[in-house]
Design an enzyme around this catalytic site. Structure first.
Site, PDB file in Angstrom:
ATOM      1  N   GLU A 167     -51.041  95.319 -52.979  1.00 46.30           N
ATOM      2  CA  GLU A 167     -49.886  94.983 -53.812  1.00 46.30           C
ATOM      3  C   GLU A 167     -49.658  96.062 -54.872  1.00 46.30           C
ATOM      4  O   GLU A 167     -50.619  96.561 -55.467  1.00 46.30           O
ATOM      5  CB  GLU A 167     -50.204  93.646 -54.507  1.00 46.30           C
ATOM      6  CG  GLU A 167     -49.078  92.983 -55.225  1.00 46.30           C
ATOM      7  CD  GLU A 167     -49.527  91.639 -55.835  1.00 46.30           C
ATOM      8  OE1 GLU A 167     -50.703  91.523 -56.215  1.00 46.30           O
ATOM      9  OE2 GLU A 167     -48.694  90.734 -55.926  1.00 46.30           O
ATOM     10  N   ASP A 198     -56.416  93.949 -56.286  1.00 46.65           N
ATOM     11  CA  ASP A 198     -56.877  92.562 -56.099  1.00 46.65           C
ATOM     12  C   ASP A 198     -58.129  92.476 -55.223  1.00 46.65           C
ATOM     13  O   ASP A 198     -59.067  91.723 -55.520  1.00 46.65           O
ATOM     14  CB  ASP A 198     -55.761  91.689 -55.512  1.00 46.65           C
ATOM     15  CG  ASP A 198     -54.625  91.483 -56.508  1.00 46.65           C
ATOM     16  OD1 ASP A 198     -54.674  92.055 -57.607  1.00 46.65           O
ATOM     17  OD2 ASP A 198     -53.677  90.754 -56.175  1.00 46.65           O
ATOM     18  N   HIS A 201     -49.218  97.626 -58.312  1.00 45.66           N
ATOM     19  CA  HIS A 201     -49.734  97.235 -59.630  1.00 45.66           C
ATOM     20  C   HIS A 201     -49.216  98.197 -60.693  1.00 45.66           C
ATOM     21  O   HIS A 201     -49.978  98.693 -61.523  1.00 45.66           O
ATOM     22  CB  HIS A 201     -51.264  97.178 -59.626  1.00 45.66           C
ATOM     23  CG  HIS A 201     -51.801  95.876 -59.091  1.00 45.66           C
ATOM     24  ND1 HIS A 201     -51.807  95.573 -57.760  1.00 45.66           N
ATOM     25  CD2 HIS A 201     -52.307  94.774 -59.714  1.00 45.66           C
ATOM     26  CE1 HIS A 201     -52.313  94.348 -57.578  1.00 45.66           C
ATOM     27  NE2 HIS A 201     -52.620  93.841 -58.753  1.00 45.66           N
TER      28      HIS A 201
HETATM   29 ZN   LIG Z   1     -53.372  91.918 -59.022  1.00 43.38          ZN
END
Ligand SMILES: [Zn+2]
Length: 257
Positions: free
Chosen positions: A34, A45, A36
């Protein structure tokens, strides 16, 4: 091969099998791929959850399975949204299937005590579903002694620590995407993957109280961050790791010992 590693990925299979013989607690980190923001790598993550799982595993003589490095669709109100480039998401059905198959494989290897540690807000219910479906199948095939725990590591940061680390007020874990917590932990564990010079100084995102599909990209700040990481530091990362680890160790031992 590193001696005494807790990471299953770094073990040879013979060492892994001999460790499983003593019925260790097996931690499965669940992350996401993802965006960031401009100041951090996209691996956050999964990378952080792997380290948090290792911190707990070391204390309870457990091991850490290879992380699930993709996660459920980034939600606009907690991760900026899956429309953003730099976010590669799984559907719910796929994540449920991956979790279920990992449980079945670990159980076949002999694992009986498993902890799914979540590091991506959106994953939680689908990990729950995968675990429940796997336990159902195991029971039908005569295996009824597998116990599984689910947790998100930030839930173990207590209010006192939140007050200490967020003197200007805490906006909630959903808006922490690429904010002070994740950035501080990245500065602690992976300083080479953070560039504090690129942190965008901006107020926390104001999100609607509902979701809208198709996504309206205007609701996500251009940075992709939902709160500002300027106050992050490796020292805050150390405090967050230590506090969360302490409480997670307590919970894991309560359930499994
Ligand atoms: Zn995150």
């Amino acid at each position: 091969m590193p001696a005494n590693t807790v990471f299953m990925e770094e073990m040879d299979a013979f060492t892994y099998r001999s460790i499983l013989d003593r019925n260790p607690i097996v931690f499965v980190p669940v992350g996401a791929f993802e965006q960031h923001g401009p100041h951090m790598a996209m691996c956050v993550d999964a990378a952080l959850t792997k380290q948090m799982a290792a911190a707990v595993a070391e204390r309870v003589n457990g091991i850490v399975a290879a992380p699930i490095i993709y996660g459920y669709k980034s939600q606009q109100r907690s991760g900026g949204g899956f429309h953003l480039s730099g976010t590669t998401s799984l559907s719910a059905a796929t994540l449920i299937g991956i979790v279920k198959e990992i449980v079945l494989n670990l159980a076949e290897d002999g694992a009986r005590r498993i902890v799914f540690m979540n590091g991506h807000y959106e994953n939680y219910q689908f990990v729950f579903e995968g675990v429940d479906l796997a336990l159902h199948d195991l029971k039908l095939s005569g295996t009824d002694d597998v116990k599984i725990m689910l947790m998100s590591y930030w839930d173990f940061v207590d209010d006192e620590t939140i007050d200490r680390l967020y003197p200007e007020g805490f906006t909630g874990w959903d808006l922490e995407h690429a904010g002070v917590m994740e950035t501080s932990l990245m500065l602690l564990f992976y300083p080479d993957l953070v560039n504090m010079d690129k942190v965008v100084i901006e107020p926390p995102a104001t999100m609607p109280k509902y979701d809208i599909l198709p996504i309206n990209p205007d609701y996500t700040p251009a940075s992709g961050c939902l709160s500002c990481a300027a106050a992050a530091s490796a020292e805050k990362g150390r405090i967050l790791r230590d506090v969360a680890t302490e409480h997670m160790v307590g919970a894991v031992l309560d359930e499994f010992e």
